[in-house]
Design a protein around this motif. Structure first.
Motif, PDB file in Angstrom:
ATOM      1  N   VAL A   1    -107.218  34.906  11.208  1.00  0.00           N
ATOM      2  CA  VAL A   1    -106.988  33.551  11.696  1.00  0.00           C
ATOM      3  C   VAL A   1    -105.993  33.608  12.849  1.00  0.00           C
ATOM      4  O   VAL A   1    -105.314  34.621  13.061  1.00  0.00           O
ATOM      5  CB  VAL A   1    -106.440  32.638  10.576  1.00  0.00           C
ATOM      6  CG1 VAL A   1    -107.435  32.555   9.433  1.00  0.00           C
ATOM      7  CG2 VAL A   1    -105.087  33.135  10.066  1.00  0.00           C
ATOM      8  N   LYS A   2    -105.901  32.527  13.608  1.00  0.00           N
ATOM      9  CA  LYS A   2    -105.006  32.552  14.766  1.00  0.00           C
ATOM     10  C   LYS A   2    -103.546  32.553  14.313  1.00  0.00           C
ATOM     11  O   LYS A   2    -103.188  32.006  13.277  1.00  0.00           O
ATOM     12  CB  LYS A   2    -105.281  31.377  15.700  1.00  0.00           C
ATOM     13  CG  LYS A   2    -104.846  30.010  15.214  1.00  0.00           C
ATOM     14  CD  LYS A   2    -105.047  28.991  16.337  1.00  0.00           C
ATOM     15  CE  LYS A   2    -104.552  27.615  15.913  1.00  0.00           C
ATOM     16  NZ  LYS A   2    -104.660  26.615  17.004  1.00  0.00           N
ATOM     17  N   ASP A   3    -102.722  33.165  15.123  1.00  0.00           N
ATOM     18  CA  ASP A   3    -101.301  33.320  14.841  1.00  0.00           C
ATOM     19  C   ASP A   3    -100.547  32.138  15.460  1.00  0.00           C
ATOM     20  O   ASP A   3    -100.431  32.053  16.682  1.00  0.00           O
ATOM     21  CB  ASP A   3    -100.815  34.644  15.440  1.00  0.00           C
ATOM     22  CG  ASP A   3     -99.357  34.935  15.126  1.00  0.00           C
ATOM     23  OD1 ASP A   3     -98.779  34.210  14.308  1.00  0.00           O
ATOM     24  OD2 ASP A   3     -98.808  35.884  15.709  1.00  0.00           O
TER      25      ASP A   3
ATOM     26  N   THR B   1     -96.480  21.968  24.380  1.00  0.00           N
ATOM     27  CA  THR B   1     -97.458  21.345  25.281  1.00  0.00           C
ATOM     28  C   THR B   1     -96.775  20.640  26.443  1.00  0.00           C
ATOM     29  O   THR B   1     -97.176  19.560  26.845  1.00  0.00           O
ATOM     30  CB  THR B   1     -98.321  20.335  24.501  1.00  0.00           C
ATOM     31  OG1 THR B   1     -97.457  19.398  23.822  1.00  0.00           O
ATOM     32  CG2 THR B   1     -99.204  21.030  23.493  1.00  0.00           C
ATOM     33  N   GLU B   2     -95.721  21.239  26.958  1.00  0.00           N
ATOM     34  CA  GLU B   2     -95.010  20.657  28.092  1.00  0.00           C
ATOM     35  C   GLU B   2     -95.969  20.445  29.263  1.00  0.00           C
ATOM     36  O   GLU B   2     -96.644  21.363  29.698  1.00  0.00           O
ATOM     37  CB  GLU B   2     -93.883  21.602  28.521  1.00  0.00           C
ATOM     38  CG  GLU B   2     -93.125  21.120  29.747  1.00  0.00           C
ATOM     39  CD  GLU B   2     -92.177  22.181  30.292  1.00  0.00           C
ATOM     40  OE1 GLU B   2     -91.156  21.798  30.865  1.00  0.00           O
ATOM     41  OE2 GLU B   2     -92.472  23.384  30.132  1.00  0.00           O
ATOM     42  N   SER B   3     -96.050  19.211  29.756  1.00  0.00           N
ATOM     43  CA  SER B   3     -96.945  18.949  30.878  1.00  0.00           C
ATOM     44  C   SER B   3     -96.337  18.007  31.912  1.00  0.00           C
ATOM     45  O   SER B   3     -96.708  18.060  33.087  1.00  0.00           O
ATOM     46  CB  SER B   3     -98.264  18.343  30.368  1.00  0.00           C
ATOM     47  OG  SER B   3     -98.017  17.127  29.677  1.00  0.00           O
TER      48      SER B   3
ATOM     49  N   SER C   1    -100.390  23.897  18.896  1.00  0.00           N
ATOM     50  CA  SER C   1    -101.190  23.961  20.126  1.00  0.00           C
ATOM     51  C   SER C   1    -101.426  25.386  20.612  1.00  0.00           C
ATOM     52  O   SER C   1    -102.038  25.598  21.657  1.00  0.00           O
ATOM     53  CB  SER C   1    -100.487  23.164  21.236  1.00  0.00           C
ATOM     54  OG  SER C   1     -99.240  23.739  21.568  1.00  0.00           O
ATOM     55  N   LYS C   2    -100.961  26.362  19.856  1.00  0.00           N
ATOM     56  CA  LYS C   2    -101.097  27.747  20.289  1.00  0.00           C
ATOM     57  C   LYS C   2    -102.569  28.164  20.309  1.00  0.00           C
ATOM     58  O   LYS C   2    -103.327  27.877  19.383  1.00  0.00           O
ATOM     59  CB  LYS C   2    -100.317  28.658  19.340  1.00  0.00           C
ATOM     60  CG  LYS C   2     -99.944  30.009  19.922  1.00  0.00           C
ATOM     61  CD  LYS C   2     -98.907  30.691  19.049  1.00  0.00           C
ATOM     62  CE  LYS C   2     -98.400  31.972  19.656  1.00  0.00           C
ATOM     63  NZ  LYS C   2     -97.373  32.624  18.820  1.00  0.00           N
TER      64      LYS C   2
ATOM     65  N   PRO D   1     -94.171  32.058  32.477  1.00  0.00           N
ATOM     66  CA  PRO D   1     -95.348  31.950  31.609  1.00  0.00           C
ATOM     67  C   PRO D   1     -95.040  31.805  30.120  1.00  0.00           C
ATOM     68  O   PRO D   1     -95.953  31.566  29.328  1.00  0.00           O
ATOM     69  CB  PRO D   1     -96.079  33.276  31.867  1.00  0.00           C
ATOM     70  CG  PRO D   1     -94.976  34.233  32.197  1.00  0.00           C
ATOM     71  CD  PRO D   1     -93.963  33.439  32.963  1.00  0.00           C
ATOM     72  N   ALA D   2     -93.782  31.953  29.713  1.00  0.00           N
ATOM     73  CA  ALA D   2     -93.471  31.938  28.275  1.00  0.00           C
ATOM     74  C   ALA D   2     -92.287  31.025  27.986  1.00  0.00           C
ATOM     75  O   ALA D   2     -91.313  31.428  27.370  1.00  0.00           O
ATOM     76  CB  ALA D   2     -93.197  33.359  27.781  1.00  0.00           C
ATOM     77  N   ARG D   3     -92.392  29.776  28.430  1.00  0.00           N
ATOM     78  CA  ARG D   3     -91.317  28.803  28.188  1.00  0.00           C
ATOM     79  C   ARG D   3     -91.385  28.315  26.752  1.00  0.00           C
ATOM     80  O   ARG D   3     -92.458  28.086  26.221  1.00  0.00           O
ATOM     81  CB  ARG D   3     -91.477  27.595  29.124  1.00  0.00           C
ATOM     82  CG  ARG D   3     -91.559  27.953  30.586  1.00  0.00           C
ATOM     83  CD  ARG D   3     -91.820  26.709  31.440  1.00  0.00           C
ATOM     84  NE  ARG D   3     -93.005  25.975  31.014  1.00  0.00           N
ATOM     85  CZ  ARG D   3     -94.235  26.280  31.367  1.00  0.00           C
ATOM     86  NH1 ARG D   3     -94.463  27.332  32.153  1.00  0.00           N
ATOM     87  NH2 ARG D   3     -95.249  25.558  30.955  1.00  0.00           N
ATOM     88  N   PHE D   4     -90.200  28.156  26.116  1.00  0.00           N
ATOM     89  CA  PHE D   4     -90.279  27.482  24.827  1.00  0.00           C
ATOM     90  C   PHE D   4     -89.928  26.010  24.990  1.00  0.00           C
ATOM     91  O   PHE D   4     -89.234  25.626  25.935  1.00  0.00           O
ATOM     92  CB  PHE D   4     -89.488  28.158  23.715  1.00  0.00           C
ATOM     93  CG  PHE D   4     -88.017  28.399  23.912  1.00  0.00           C
ATOM     94  CD1 PHE D   4     -87.368  29.312  23.092  1.00  0.00           C
ATOM     95  CD2 PHE D   4     -87.237  27.723  24.849  1.00  0.00           C
ATOM     96  CE1 PHE D   4     -86.008  29.548  23.225  1.00  0.00           C
ATOM     97  CE2 PHE D   4     -85.889  27.957  24.981  1.00  0.00           C
ATOM     98  CZ  PHE D   4     -85.281  28.880  24.167  1.00  0.00           C
ATOM     99  N   PRO D   5     -90.449  25.136  24.104  1.00  0.00           N
ATOM    100  CA  PRO D   5     -90.279  23.692  24.253  1.00  0.00           C
ATOM    101  C   PRO D   5     -88.828  23.281  24.035  1.00  0.00           C
ATOM    102  O   PRO D   5     -88.097  23.909  23.270  1.00  0.00           O
ATOM    103  CB  PRO D   5     -91.188  23.119  23.168  1.00  0.00           C
ATOM    104  CG  PRO D   5     -91.252  24.189  22.126  1.00  0.00           C
ATOM    105  CD  PRO D   5     -91.210  25.487  22.887  1.00  0.00           C
ATOM    106  N   LYS D   6     -88.429  22.188  24.686  1.00  0.00           N
ATOM    107  CA  LYS D   6     -87.040  21.744  24.626  1.00  0.00           C
ATOM    108  C   LYS D   6     -86.580  21.447  23.197  1.00  0.00           C
ATOM    109  O   LYS D   6     -85.411  21.623  22.858  1.00  0.00           O
ATOM    110  CB  LYS D   6     -86.851  20.509  25.504  1.00  0.00           C
ATOM    111  CG  LYS D   6     -86.959  20.790  26.989  1.00  0.00           C
ATOM    112  CD  LYS D   6     -86.836  19.527  27.825  1.00  0.00           C
ATOM    113  CE  LYS D   6     -85.458  18.895  27.727  1.00  0.00           C
ATOM    114  NZ  LYS D   6     -85.308  17.745  28.644  1.00  0.00           N
ATOM    115  N   LYS D   7     -87.496  20.987  22.364  1.00  0.00           N
ATOM    116  CA  LYS D   7     -87.104  20.596  21.004  1.00  0.00           C
ATOM    117  C   LYS D   7     -86.629  21.779  20.164  1.00  0.00           C
ATOM    118  O   LYS D   7     -85.901  21.577  19.190  1.00  0.00           O
ATOM    119  CB  LYS D   7     -88.265  19.883  20.304  1.00  0.00           C
ATOM    120  CG  LYS D   7     -88.525  18.491  20.837  1.00  0.00           C
ATOM    121  CD  LYS D   7     -89.596  17.781  20.031  1.00  0.00           C
ATOM    122  CE  LYS D   7     -89.821  16.364  20.547  1.00  0.00           C
ATOM    123  NZ  LYS D   7     -90.870  15.652  19.749  1.00  0.00           N
TER     124      LYS D   7
END
Length: 316
Positions: A135-137, A210-212, A119-120, A233-239
């Protein structure tokens, strides 16, 4: 260094993480997992170092962390990629971190991981969106450092669901599978068709950021504007921390995050029954991370205001 709040399993601090690390007893931490501010060209609100000074800056933390880890302990660092200033050429800062930690600080590279975030958003804009020459990183490097050659780890705790094909094989192994030596030289025995409860994961971790609908963001949407604060602004996902905490620790082990931001690590550690200690330099981020441990919106607002006013909160 100031303790901001505590829970049944952990403590959240605000201040210099170097000071926090020095306060630990020698060989007392099971796992340090963190995502430090990356060496980016554009300065961020949460703070980040220039590429030229980044490796030596991060090494200060790595050196102290080494003595505080237990002999079978691990240090996991999530690092995003970057480009050289004004050039469509990649920076090597994250690989220089790897070499510095292994060559000069004494760590072993237990294994390299790659966090793939589908989702980046496309970036950097200059070379991807406008120039259309890169290409996107979408991948971060995640270095799993260890103090010894055999750190505590158990892949049985992080097994992933079997593929549909593997499920068919397990249901009727005689129909879909014949034990024999493969062209590669691998000898596949009857044990290959045993049901072990799941498949061994790879070192490519596909985790969308994609935490929402988390409690943390839910409270921010309702009271963030009222309190005049913004989410980290730069949270990483719980997983992501969940994978490594499960893999590398047991219940009641101590997990530490020295650049905790919104304290995702603390929340996951609490849920998994691990002791935790977190630290961040920005008071607002630490105070608002209490949302993760608050029962409801009013509780979250009250806890935040008490912390900001200097009161130490205990959440039981």
């Amino acid at each position: 260094m100031k303790k901001m709040y505590s829970t049944n399993m952990g403590e959240a601090y605000c201040g210099d993480s170097l000071e926090l690390l020095r306060s630990f007893e020698e060989e007392s931490i099971n796992l340090i997992i963190t995502s430090p501010p990356f060496a980016l060209l554009r300065k961020k609100d949460y703070g980040n170092k220039d590429e030229n000074e980044y490796v030596s800056w991060l090494s200060e933390f790595g050196k102290i962390a080494y003595s505080k880890l237990k002999k079978d302990g691990s240090l996991v660092i999530d690092l995003g990629g970057a480009y050289l200033k004004g050039q469509p050429v990649r920076s090597l800062y994250n690989y220089r971190v790897l070499l510095e930690f292994c060559d000069n600080l004494g760590y072993n590279l237990a294994q390299e991981f790659f966090w793939y975030n589908p989702s980046k958003l496309p970036s950097p804009i200059a070379w991807v969106n406008k120039g259309k020459i890169r290409v996107k990183d979408s991948v971060n490097t995640v270095w799993w450092f260890s103090k010894s050659e055999r750190p505590k780890s158990d892949i049985r705790k992080v097994l992933v669901p079997y593929s549909d094909r593997m499920k068919k094989l397990l249901e009727n192994s005689d129909k879909y599978y014949t034990p024999k030596e493969r062209p590669s030289g691998h000898h596949i025995s009857n044990n290959f068709s045993n049901n072990n409860g799941g498949a061994i994961p790879s070192n490519l971790l596909k985790i969308a950021n994609t935490e929402s609908n988390s409690k943390y963001l839910k409270y921010f949407k309702k009271i963030g504007d009222e309190l005049g604060i913004k989410s980290h602004p730069a949270r990483f996902p719980k997983k992501l921390p969940e994978f490594f905490i499960k893999l590398l620790t047991e219940e009641n082990d101590l997990v530490v995050d020295i650049f905790s931001g919104s304290n995702t690590t603390g929340e996951v550690a609490e849920e998994l029954g691990r002791k935790w200690i977190s630290c961040d330099l920005v008071e607002e981020y630490v105070a608002s991370s209490v949302f993760r441990f608050s029962e409801n919106e009013l509780h979250a607002k009250s806890n935040f205001l008490k912390i900001i006013s200097g009161e130490l909160i205990e959440i039981k």
